[in-house]
Scaffold this motif. Structure first.
Motif, PDB file in Angstrom:
ATOM      1  N   LYS A  72     -76.898  80.175  83.814  1.00 33.66           N
ATOM      2  CA  LYS A  72     -77.539  79.447  84.912  1.00 33.66           C
ATOM      3  C   LYS A  72     -76.831  78.129  85.162  1.00 33.66           C
ATOM      4  O   LYS A  72     -76.596  77.737  86.306  1.00 33.66           O
ATOM      5  CB  LYS A  72     -79.008  79.196  84.580  1.00 33.66           C
ATOM      6  CG  LYS A  72     -79.751  78.426  85.676  1.00 33.66           C
ATOM      7  CD  LYS A  72     -81.198  78.201  85.307  1.00 33.66           C
ATOM      8  CE  LYS A  72     -81.910  77.408  86.400  1.00 33.66           C
ATOM      9  NZ  LYS A  72     -83.325  77.162  86.079  1.00 33.66           N
ATOM     10  N   ASN A  73     -76.472  77.424  84.093  1.00 36.49           N
ATOM     11  CA  ASN A  73     -75.762  76.158  84.243  1.00 36.49           C
ATOM     12  C   ASN A  73     -74.430  76.352  84.941  1.00 36.49           C
ATOM     13  O   ASN A  73     -74.020  75.546  85.777  1.00 36.49           O
ATOM     14  CB  ASN A  73     -75.549  75.510  82.872  1.00 36.49           C
ATOM     15  CG  ASN A  73     -76.837  74.934  82.301  1.00 36.49           C
ATOM     16  OD1 ASN A  73     -77.770  74.657  83.038  1.00 36.49           O
ATOM     17  ND2 ASN A  73     -76.878  74.768  80.995  1.00 36.49           N
ATOM     18  N   ILE A  74     -73.738  77.433  84.568  1.00 42.08           N
ATOM     19  CA  ILE A  74     -72.446  77.728  85.197  1.00 42.08           C
ATOM     20  C   ILE A  74     -72.640  77.997  86.681  1.00 42.08           C
ATOM     21  O   ILE A  74     -71.881  77.521  87.535  1.00 42.08           O
ATOM     22  CB  ILE A  74     -71.774  78.928  84.509  1.00 42.08           C
ATOM     23  CG1 ILE A  74     -71.342  78.535  83.083  1.00 42.08           C
ATOM     24  CG2 ILE A  74     -70.564  79.404  85.315  1.00 42.08           C
ATOM     25  CD1 ILE A  74     -70.815  79.690  82.274  1.00 42.08           C
ATOM     26  N   GLN A  75     -73.686  78.762  87.029  1.00 41.85           N
ATOM     27  CA  GLN A  75     -73.945  79.074  88.432  1.00 41.85           C
ATOM     28  C   GLN A  75     -74.269  77.804  89.217  1.00 41.85           C
ATOM     29  O   GLN A  75     -73.762  77.586  90.321  1.00 41.85           O
ATOM     30  CB  GLN A  75     -75.086  80.081  88.538  1.00 41.85           C
ATOM     31  CG  GLN A  75     -74.717  81.472  88.040  1.00 41.85           C
ATOM     32  CD  GLN A  75     -75.918  82.394  87.974  1.00 41.85           C
ATOM     33  OE1 GLN A  75     -77.063  81.961  88.032  1.00 41.85           O
ATOM     34  NE2 GLN A  75     -75.661  83.678  87.834  1.00 41.85           N
ATOM     35  N   ASN A  76     -75.129  76.945  88.645  1.00 38.24           N
ATOM     36  CA  ASN A  76     -75.455  75.684  89.311  1.00 38.24           C
ATOM     37  C   ASN A  76     -74.210  74.821  89.485  1.00 38.24           C
ATOM     38  O   ASN A  76     -74.007  74.192  90.516  1.00 38.24           O
ATOM     39  CB  ASN A  76     -76.504  74.917  88.498  1.00 38.24           C
ATOM     40  CG  ASN A  76     -77.885  75.533  88.592  1.00 38.24           C
ATOM     41  OD1 ASN A  76     -78.144  76.345  89.467  1.00 38.24           O
ATOM     42  ND2 ASN A  76     -78.761  75.160  87.687  1.00 38.24           N
ATOM     43  N   MET A  77     -73.372  74.791  88.434  1.00 43.16           N
ATOM     44  CA  MET A  77     -72.171  73.977  88.476  1.00 43.16           C
ATOM     45  C   MET A  77     -71.212  74.485  89.550  1.00 43.16           C
ATOM     46  O   MET A  77     -70.628  73.704  90.304  1.00 43.16           O
ATOM     47  CB  MET A  77     -71.488  73.994  87.109  1.00 43.16           C
ATOM     48  CG  MET A  77     -70.276  73.088  87.005  1.00 43.16           C
ATOM     49  SD  MET A  77     -69.746  72.867  85.295  1.00 43.16           S
ATOM     50  CE  MET A  77     -69.271  74.530  84.864  1.00 43.16           C
ATOM     51  N   GLU A  78     -71.058  75.794  89.648  1.00 40.53           N
ATOM     52  CA  GLU A  78     -70.156  76.359  90.645  1.00 40.53           C
ATOM     53  C   GLU A  78     -70.657  76.091  92.056  1.00 40.53           C
ATOM     54  O   GLU A  78     -69.871  75.814  92.965  1.00 40.53           O
ATOM     55  CB  GLU A  78     -69.995  77.866  90.409  1.00 40.53           C
ATOM     56  CG  GLU A  78     -69.179  78.200  89.167  1.00 40.53           C
ATOM     57  CD  GLU A  78     -69.033  79.686  88.945  1.00 40.53           C
ATOM     58  OE1 GLU A  78     -69.779  80.454  89.594  1.00 40.53           O
ATOM     59  OE2 GLU A  78     -68.189  80.071  88.137  1.00 40.53           O
ATOM     60  N   LEU A  79     -71.981  76.155  92.246  1.00 41.22           N
ATOM     61  CA  LEU A  79     -72.540  75.884  93.564  1.00 41.22           C
ATOM     62  C   LEU A  79     -72.319  74.425  93.949  1.00 41.22           C
ATOM     63  O   LEU A  79     -71.862  74.121  95.054  1.00 41.22           O
ATOM     64  CB  LEU A  79     -74.038  76.211  93.578  1.00 41.22           C
ATOM     65  CG  LEU A  79     -74.783  75.885  94.884  1.00 41.22           C
ATOM     66  CD1 LEU A  79     -74.172  76.658  96.050  1.00 41.22           C
ATOM     67  CD2 LEU A  79     -76.258  76.199  94.748  1.00 41.22           C
ATOM     68  N   ALA A  80     -72.636  73.506  93.038  1.00 40.98           N
ATOM     69  CA  ALA A  80     -72.429  72.086  93.314  1.00 40.98           C
ATOM     70  C   ALA A  80     -70.951  71.786  93.557  1.00 40.98           C
ATOM     71  O   ALA A  80     -70.602  71.003  94.444  1.00 40.98           O
ATOM     72  CB  ALA A  80     -72.948  71.251  92.143  1.00 40.98           C
ATOM     73  N   HIS A  81     -70.090  72.415  92.772  1.00 43.35           N
ATOM     74  CA  HIS A  81     -68.642  72.240  92.905  1.00 43.35           C
ATOM     75  C   HIS A  81     -68.183  72.669  94.294  1.00 43.35           C
ATOM     76  O   HIS A  81     -67.415  71.959  94.951  1.00 43.35           O
ATOM     77  CB  HIS A  81     -67.959  73.082  91.828  1.00 43.35           C
ATOM     78  CG  HIS A  81     -66.493  72.844  91.705  1.00 43.35           C
ATOM     79  ND1 HIS A  81     -65.957  71.974  90.781  1.00 43.35           N
ATOM     80  CD2 HIS A  81     -65.434  73.348  92.388  1.00 43.35           C
ATOM     81  CE1 HIS A  81     -64.642  71.967  90.897  1.00 43.35           C
ATOM     82  NE2 HIS A  81     -64.303  72.802  91.870  1.00 43.35           N
ATOM     83  N   GLU A  82     -68.666  73.811  94.747  1.00 37.25           N
ATOM     84  CA  GLU A  82     -68.252  74.326  96.054  1.00 37.25           C
ATOM     85  C   GLU A  82     -68.750  73.431  97.181  1.00 37.25           C
ATOM     86  O   GLU A  82     -68.021  73.126  98.133  1.00 37.25           O
ATOM     87  CB  GLU A  82     -68.784  75.751  96.241  1.00 37.25           C
ATOM     88  CG  GLU A  82     -68.329  76.421  97.527  1.00 37.25           C
ATOM     89  CD  GLU A  82     -66.818  76.640  97.589  1.00 37.25           C
ATOM     90  OE1 GLU A  82     -66.291  76.750  98.712  1.00 37.25           O
ATOM     91  OE2 GLU A  82     -66.182  76.709  96.520  1.00 37.25           O
ATOM     92  N   ILE A  83     -69.990  72.982  97.104  1.00 41.95           N
ATOM     93  CA  ILE A  83     -70.540  72.109  98.143  1.00 41.95           C
ATOM     94  C   ILE A  83     -69.767  70.794  98.193  1.00 41.95           C
ATOM     95  O   ILE A  83     -69.468  70.274  99.271  1.00 41.95           O
ATOM     96  CB  ILE A  83     -72.032  71.850  97.883  1.00 41.95           C
ATOM     97  CG1 ILE A  83     -72.833  73.147  98.083  1.00 41.95           C
ATOM     98  CG2 ILE A  83     -72.568  70.768  98.817  1.00 41.95           C
ATOM     99  CD1 ILE A  83     -74.281  73.031  97.686  1.00 41.95           C
TER     100      ILE A  83
END
Length: 499
Positions: A72-83
């Motif tokens: 979940k942390n990785i998914q959140n991090m990837e989303l924030a990174h992309e935005i």
């Protein structure tokens, strides 16, 4: 209620936007660090996973919940990174795959809902149970597409779409269902983004009241998406600032578990630790800057740095973009060997625009090789048209053949002209990386591609700066340790030699 109806747009609609931002910023309660396993976690005891170690340290044992938290942390991090890094990032409406079971079920449920509404309205007297629930759902949806500051509009909607009043009208047989549809459409027209104006206005042209409300729900779904994307744009700077700290923290936690090192990253950094004229290695900071410049024209022969994996596709696209820019600059430079181009600024500018258009679909070196013949023909045609306008004869065949020979060489990225242009581009980018006050003037050959050059540099600089903020300390540590090892080794060798 259908799957895309107001009541099911989101069961927790009032908290959606805040939850979205919390997840993006990595501040949600679920974004926990890996924790020590305790005996109280009895629900996890049957499912544990071992993360092996190869450096002699004890293996790490993860429970299923801990593994889920990591993912979940990785998914959140990837989303924030992309935005943070993609200014054009937008949420898109979800549609199930065509002909899938989900798609068929959704279609059946939608049809059943609207058929029931139509059937109730056609009864004598009409039954408004379904209609009243629909208006209630629409009322509850408005706060999702309105700013909380727009209290006057929300109060107006609350007054008009009062379920008790509507029910009383239905019981007395005076409910005008279509008038409520027109009220909702009028409110949407005042609240929607300009891009939705035509869609909202077209709702007024629908004569069937059921189809009208169907269109209203579809439009409100789009407006909810507009609001979500507005919130992302509004919060982008905060997302970037927080996501850097979030990624740094998660990377530190990862390093505590993963002890194997990142060989491709280390090789990338050490490979760019150049020597000066006195055979002295450059500083760690200089080596890091050299490594960033290396990303401008990444060689497929090298393994990509592991820590930059989230941006690998993005950075490789920048490499393709740099090669395309250098090819454009090379083509205009070669064409300028003819006086009709070099001595006529208007002709040179017009040709540069044509070349840029012709090159826009060229992504890979294979594309370049396939397109270069056609590009030469276009350049030849343009040059002859310019000559004809001035009543000059077409280019001589010998000159054309020589020009063609040089242009065909542009298909090879190692050709002398493209190599020169890439060097100039790297120097420009290095200067751009150092400057906080703007970009330098375009180097020779790139003057007529200034907009693309600056857009490319700004975008790549943004990606590199972001990653440097996250991984810069780690890069310094790698290079500092490497230098210490080298100096220690040199000292030992000199001591042994003296003995």
């Amino acid at each position: 209620m259908p799957a895309d109806s107001v009541s099911r747009m989101d069961s927790n609609s009032s908290n959606n936007e805040q939850n979205l931002l919390d997840n993006i910023l990595g501040t949600s309660p679920g974004a926990k660090s890996l924790r020590e396993r305790t005996e109280s976690e009895s629900s996890d005891k049957l499912a544990r996973f071992v993360l092996p170690s190869m450096d002699g340290s004890p293996p790490k044992i993860l429970t299923l919940n801990e593994l889920s938290t990591v993912l979940k942390n990785i998914q959140n991090m990837e989303l924030a990174h992309e935005i943070a890094l993609n200014p054009e990032f937008k949420l898109e409406p979800y549609e199930p795959p065509e002909d899938s079971l989900e798609s068929r079920i959704k279609e059946i449920m939608h049809k059943a809902f609207w058929d029931l509404l139509r059937e109730q309205l056609q009864q004598d007297p009409p039954c408004y149970d379904h209609a009243i629930q629909l208006l209630t759902d629409i009322k509850e949806c408005f706060p999702q597409i309105l700013s909380p500051k727009n209290m006057r509009a929300l109060d107006r909607i609350d007054d008009v779409l009062d379920a008790d009043v509507i029910r009383q009208q239905a019981e007395k047989g005076v409910l005008d269902f279509r008038s409520y549809a027109l009220f909702v459409i009028d409110m949407l027209s005042k609240l929607c983004a300009p891009a939705r104006d035509e869609t909202v206005q077209n709702l007024k042209k629908i004569e069937d009241v059921v189809d009208t409300f169907k269109g209203i729900l579809e439009t409100m779904s789009l407006m909810k998406l507009d609001m979500a994307n507005y919130l992302i744009d509004f919060a982008r700077n905060d997302i970037m600032a927080n996501s850097v700290e979030y990624e740094k923290e998660k990377f530190k936690e990862y390093l505590q578990i993963y002890k194997f090192g990142f060989p491709a990253t280390e090789n990338w950094l050490k490979r760019n630790r150049t020597l000066d004229d006195n055979n002295v290695p450059c500083t760690a900071e200089q080596a890091i800057n050299n490594a960033y410049i290396d990303l401008v024209d990444w060689s497929e022969e090298n393994k990509f740095p592991e820590v930059l994996s989230m941006d690998k596709d993005r950075l490789l696209k920048f490499t393709n973009r740099a090669n395309r820019l250098c090819a454009c600059a090379s083509l205009i430079a070669l064409s300028s060997a003819l006086p009709i181009i070099s001595q006529r600024t208007d002709n040179r500018v017009a040709l540069a625009k044509q070349i840029e258009v012709l090159m826009q679909d060229v992504i890979t070196e294979k594309d370049m090789s396939e397109a270069i013949t056609n590009i030469f023909e276009q350049i030849k045609s343009f040059i002859n048209k310019c000559l004809n306008k001035e009543n000059q004869p077409n280019v001589e065949e010998e000159t054309l053949n020589l020009l063609k020979m040089h242009i065909m060489q542009i298909a090879d990225k190692n050709s002398s002209v493209r190599t020169l242009m890439m060097k100039r581009l790297k120097v420009f980018f290095r200067l751009g990386m150092r400057s906080n006050a703007g970009l330098p003037a375009p180097p020779p050959g790139f003057e007529h591609f200034k907009d693309e050059l600056e857009a490319y540099t700004t975008a790549l600089k943004r990606v590199i700066k972001y990653n440097h903020n996250v991984f810069g300390d780690y890069f310094l540590k790698v290079l500092t340790q490497e230098r210490q090892v080298t100096e220690t080794s040199t000292t030992v060798e000199n001591t042994e030699s003296n003995n």
